[in-house]
Design a protein around this motif. Sequence first.
Motif, PDB file in Angstrom:
ATOM      1  N   VAL A   8       1.626   8.073 -17.321  1.00  0.00           N
ATOM      2  CA  VAL A   8       1.848   6.649 -17.017  1.00  0.00           C
ATOM      3  C   VAL A   8       1.244   5.779 -18.100  1.00  0.00           C
ATOM      4  O   VAL A   8       1.824   4.772 -18.525  1.00  0.00           O
ATOM      5  CB  VAL A   8       1.278   6.309 -15.628  1.00  0.00           C
ATOM      6  CG1 VAL A   8       1.292   4.807 -15.384  1.00  0.00           C
ATOM      7  CG2 VAL A   8       2.058   7.023 -14.541  1.00  0.00           C
ATOM      8  N   TRP A  18      -0.588  13.057 -14.553  1.00  0.00           N
ATOM      9  CA  TRP A  18       0.315  11.975 -14.129  1.00  0.00           C
ATOM     10  C   TRP A  18      -0.191  10.627 -14.620  1.00  0.00           C
ATOM     11  O   TRP A  18       0.577   9.819 -15.133  1.00  0.00           O
ATOM     12  CB  TRP A  18       0.448  11.997 -12.605  1.00  0.00           C
ATOM     13  CG  TRP A  18       1.166  10.787 -12.046  1.00  0.00           C
ATOM     14  CD1 TRP A  18       0.617   9.776 -11.361  1.00  0.00           C
ATOM     15  CD2 TRP A  18       2.545  10.466 -12.169  1.00  0.00           C
ATOM     16  NE1 TRP A  18       1.544   8.852 -11.023  1.00  0.00           N
ATOM     17  CE2 TRP A  18       2.775   9.250 -11.516  1.00  0.00           C
ATOM     18  CE3 TRP A  18       3.635  11.104 -12.791  1.00  0.00           C
ATOM     19  CZ2 TRP A  18       4.010   8.645 -11.451  1.00  0.00           C
ATOM     20  CZ3 TRP A  18       4.870  10.500 -12.719  1.00  0.00           C
ATOM     21  CH2 TRP A  18       5.053   9.278 -12.040  1.00  0.00           C
ATOM     22  N   TYR A  19      -1.515  10.414 -14.519  1.00  0.00           N
ATOM     23  CA  TYR A  19      -2.090   9.150 -15.011  1.00  0.00           C
ATOM     24  C   TYR A  19      -1.933   9.033 -16.518  1.00  0.00           C
ATOM     25  O   TYR A  19      -1.688   7.944 -17.050  1.00  0.00           O
ATOM     26  CB  TYR A  19      -3.567   9.057 -14.620  1.00  0.00           C
ATOM     27  CG  TYR A  19      -3.803   9.013 -13.121  1.00  0.00           C
ATOM     28  CD1 TYR A  19      -2.873   8.440 -12.278  1.00  0.00           C
ATOM     29  CD2 TYR A  19      -4.965   9.548 -12.574  1.00  0.00           C
ATOM     30  CE1 TYR A  19      -3.074   8.405 -10.908  1.00  0.00           C
ATOM     31  CE2 TYR A  19      -5.182   9.510 -11.207  1.00  0.00           C
ATOM     32  CZ  TYR A  19      -4.231   8.942 -10.375  1.00  0.00           C
ATOM     33  OH  TYR A  19      -4.439   8.909  -9.027  1.00  0.00           O
ATOM     34  N   VAL A  65       2.454   6.247  -6.378  1.00  0.00           N
ATOM     35  CA  VAL A  65       2.018   6.482  -7.766  1.00  0.00           C
ATOM     36  C   VAL A  65       0.558   6.901  -7.853  1.00  0.00           C
ATOM     37  O   VAL A  65       0.088   7.295  -8.919  1.00  0.00           O
ATOM     38  CB  VAL A  65       2.264   5.222  -8.621  1.00  0.00           C
ATOM     39  CG1 VAL A  65       3.745   4.905  -8.682  1.00  0.00           C
ATOM     40  CG2 VAL A  65       1.483   4.044  -8.081  1.00  0.00           C
ATOM     41  N   GLN A  66      -0.173   6.810  -6.756  1.00  0.00           N
ATOM     42  CA  GLN A  66      -1.577   7.224  -6.757  1.00  0.00           C
ATOM     43  C   GLN A  66      -1.655   8.677  -6.265  1.00  0.00           C
ATOM     44  O   GLN A  66      -1.984   8.961  -5.118  1.00  0.00           O
ATOM     45  CB  GLN A  66      -2.397   6.300  -5.854  1.00  0.00           C
ATOM     46  CG  GLN A  66      -2.437   4.853  -6.295  1.00  0.00           C
ATOM     47  CD  GLN A  66      -3.200   4.674  -7.603  1.00  0.00           C
ATOM     48  OE1 GLN A  66      -4.107   5.444  -7.929  1.00  0.00           O
ATOM     49  NE2 GLN A  66      -2.812   3.673  -8.376  1.00  0.00           N
ATOM     50  N   THR A  67      -1.331   9.646  -7.219  1.00  0.00           N
ATOM     51  CA  THR A  67      -1.251  11.064  -6.828  1.00  0.00           C
ATOM     52  C   THR A  67      -2.579  11.794  -6.925  1.00  0.00           C
ATOM     53  O   THR A  67      -2.752  12.848  -6.308  1.00  0.00           O
ATOM     54  CB  THR A  67      -0.239  11.777  -7.728  1.00  0.00           C
ATOM     55  OG1 THR A  67      -0.723  11.775  -9.073  1.00  0.00           O
ATOM     56  CG2 THR A  67       1.126  11.109  -7.643  1.00  0.00           C
ATOM     57  N   GLY A  68      -3.489  11.312  -7.804  1.00  0.00           N
ATOM     58  CA  GLY A  68      -4.759  12.021  -8.011  1.00  0.00           C
ATOM     59  C   GLY A  68      -4.719  13.059  -9.125  1.00  0.00           C
ATOM     60  O   GLY A  68      -5.733  13.691  -9.414  1.00  0.00           O
ATOM     61  N   HIS A  69      -3.570  13.243  -9.795  1.00  0.00           N
ATOM     62  CA  HIS A  69      -3.428  14.225 -10.896  1.00  0.00           C
ATOM     63  C   HIS A  69      -3.635  13.516 -12.231  1.00  0.00           C
ATOM     64  O   HIS A  69      -2.989  12.507 -12.527  1.00  0.00           O
ATOM     65  CB  HIS A  69      -2.052  14.875 -10.867  1.00  0.00           C
ATOM     66  CG  HIS A  69      -1.781  15.632  -9.586  1.00  0.00           C
ATOM     67  ND1 HIS A  69      -2.570  16.685  -9.164  1.00  0.00           N
ATOM     68  CD2 HIS A  69      -0.822  15.480  -8.643  1.00  0.00           C
ATOM     69  CE1 HIS A  69      -2.118  17.167  -8.019  1.00  0.00           C
ATOM     70  NE2 HIS A  69      -1.034  16.435  -7.671  1.00  0.00           N
ATOM     71  N   SER A  72       2.184   1.718  -3.451  1.00  0.00           N
ATOM     72  CA  SER A  72       1.098   2.130  -4.338  1.00  0.00           C
ATOM     73  C   SER A  72       0.754   3.597  -4.126  1.00  0.00           C
ATOM     74  O   SER A  72       0.372   4.313  -5.068  1.00  0.00           O
ATOM     75  CB  SER A  72      -0.142   1.266  -4.091  1.00  0.00           C
ATOM     76  OG  SER A  72       0.141  -0.082  -4.335  1.00  0.00           O
ATOM     77  N   ARG A  73       0.872   4.063  -2.895  1.00  0.00           N
ATOM     78  CA  ARG A  73       0.529   5.448  -2.583  1.00  0.00           C
ATOM     79  C   ARG A  73       1.439   6.437  -3.321  1.00  0.00           C
ATOM     80  O   ARG A  73       1.057   7.563  -3.613  1.00  0.00           O
ATOM     81  CB  ARG A  73       0.626   5.647  -1.072  1.00  0.00           C
ATOM     82  CG  ARG A  73       0.005   6.952  -0.597  1.00  0.00           C
ATOM     83  CD  ARG A  73      -0.241   6.965   0.908  1.00  0.00           C
ATOM     84  NE  ARG A  73       0.964   6.648   1.661  1.00  0.00           N
ATOM     85  CZ  ARG A  73       1.105   5.581   2.423  1.00  0.00           C
ATOM     86  NH1 ARG A  73       0.117   4.714   2.524  1.00  0.00           N
ATOM     87  NH2 ARG A  73       2.240   5.363   3.082  1.00  0.00           N
ATOM     88  N   ALA A 111       0.830  -1.207   0.000  1.00  0.00           N
ATOM     89  CA  ALA A 111       0.000   0.000   0.000  1.00  0.00           C
ATOM     90  C   ALA A 111       0.861   1.254   0.000  1.00  0.00           C
ATOM     91  O   ALA A 111       0.548   2.257  -0.664  1.00  0.00           O
ATOM     92  CB  ALA A 111      -0.920  -0.008   1.225  1.00  0.00           C
TER      93      ALA A 111
END
Length: 686
Positions: A663, A659-660, A652-656, A649-650, A646
């Motif tokens: 990726v 960024w997604y 790469v899980q930025t919410g922008h 994972s946090r 977790a």
Amino acid sequence: MSAQLSQNMLLAVPLAPLVGALVAGFFGKAVGRAGAHTATILGVLIAFAISVAVLFDVVAGARFNATIYEWMVLGSLKMEVGFLVDGLTAMMMVVVTFVSLMVHIYTIGYMKDDPGYQRFFCYISLFTFSMLMLVMSNNFLQLFFGWEAVGLVSYLLIGFWYKKPTAIFANMKAFLVNRVGDFGFILGIGLIVAYAGTLSYAETFARADELAKLGFPGTDWMLITVICICLFIGAMGKSAQFPLHVWLPDSMEGPTPISALIHAATMVTAGIFMVARMSPLFELSDTALNFILIIGSITALFMGFLGIIQTDIKRVVAYSTLSQLGYMTVALGVSAYSVAVFHLMTHAFFKALLFLAAGSVIIGMHHDQDIRNMGGLWKYMKITWITSLLGSLALIGTPLFSGFYSKDSIILAVHASQLPAAGWAYFAVVAGVFVTAFYSFRMYFLVFHGKENFRHKPFPGEHDDHVDDAHAPGDAHRDAHGGDQAHTPHESPAVVWLPLVLLAIPSVVIGYLTIGPMLHGDFFKDAIFVDAARHPAMQELGAMFHGAAAMATHALGTLPLWLAVGGVVTAYLFYMVMPSVPVAIGRALSPIVKLLENKYYLDWFNEHVLAAGTRLLGRGLWKGGDGFLIDGLLVNGSARLVGMVAGLSRLVQTGHVYWYALVMLLGVFGLLTWQLWPALAGLAGH
């Protein structure tokens, strides 16, 4: 002649003591002491009266084998409560209820000053119910219920004085040792259920020949041998056979009445009864019979040796019980099942008599149990003296007394046996005759004859300097300030000595009256099965029998009688005429004496090897298995792994969204590169 026994009448036999136990247990304060002992004695008296009537009907030919209550059905397996009443059951019913009745009456006097009076009557009546359910069962489920119930009540009775540390240790020891035996017992029952598909005795016996043809999976052993040995391991625990005998001597920490009821006449004989009941199975395995024979002969001889050096009056009788249980087991081993239960019956009377007489002596001695502090009691306790002498004569096998007929029959049956272990067993039971006579009359002479040591007590007891009402019933008889009156023995009250007289009568005559029908008649014809072609001991015994009187006359020229006489004479010379001789022998043989005093170091082995090893294993499973493997790796480790994943994972899980998108583009580029790389490499090669 009664064509059939009444189901309701049979139900009343175990239920009457149960009702008495419930009255004393739940309404003890309301009904008081008199109400508690009246209800329980009445219940056992009813059970005894019906048992006697049932015995007469059985002698006349009546039988009963039926289901009383069906509990549940699992496929073809029926779990039910049922009664099987034949000669074996009827005899056990009478023995259990008569001895229990005598113990109930005796308890009125022995426990009269104990604060747990009603509780004690509840326990002994509940024990009687449990034992009756065991002996009357017609299936393995009910047998196991009775088996465990008598063990539970025994635990409660041994630890009756629950503020006494030694009593608590003793009842826990009895409980744990019996669990070892019961594990084997339930395995045997489980194998029967697995391969015979039934819990019923009759159905199991009907399929015995089929079971005898099967092998035990994965081994060269026959299935029937494994079943019989597992069942006998249960008997080893309950009937205190070597090496599972260690609980019985310590159980003397309980009040004396339960020593007579549980450890002389009833519970410890449950294993003997069970093997006799299972005779159709045991007859099919000579390996199991040899195993039984070896265990029984070791118990008969080596437990007798331990009785020689005991100084506590109850422990002398306790080791005598162990030795006699060994004799019964030896009889089972040579397929003389009827002789084993015959000795069970005679032993029940004279051993209950000896235990209760020991209790009477303890009362007269103001709760001093050390035989070295006694002597000359015959002058002060004449009824206890006479009944003790009769019980001792029966125990050593004096001709015409009950113990003579059963013990000599065992010796003759072993001599006639053709089993490989019979030679050693014959030596053990013959040598045991001398040992039994020696320790029995050592106790008798030290207690009732010789110097009156109670006036100065060379070995002060635990109750000599204080009064403990919770743990010493009858201390109201003693002057707390000492004085000659406080230390002068006295005869017990009538409620105590009356059971002694009533038990002395069968101790003398029951063997003479019943040996013919029980051993050489049809009394056990449909209860016990013997393959005479393979195990001819009973057949040869019958050919030698020419009547009870002739058997007693013939014994005058036999080795066992003169060994018994030699044991009595040796005890008299050692302890009445030349008391310095046993002291000198003890010094000369000090290593052997130390071995006996430490009970062959079996308790040490159990406590320092088995118990320590078990604790070590338990600690290893706790620390290594539970703490490190389960909690550390599986539970906490998996939680840490999830947390680690977790955490990564946090990152790469930025919410922008940009960024997604980046990726995704990188992923598509990587996928295309992976797919196109072989083609690009081929072009480059050209």
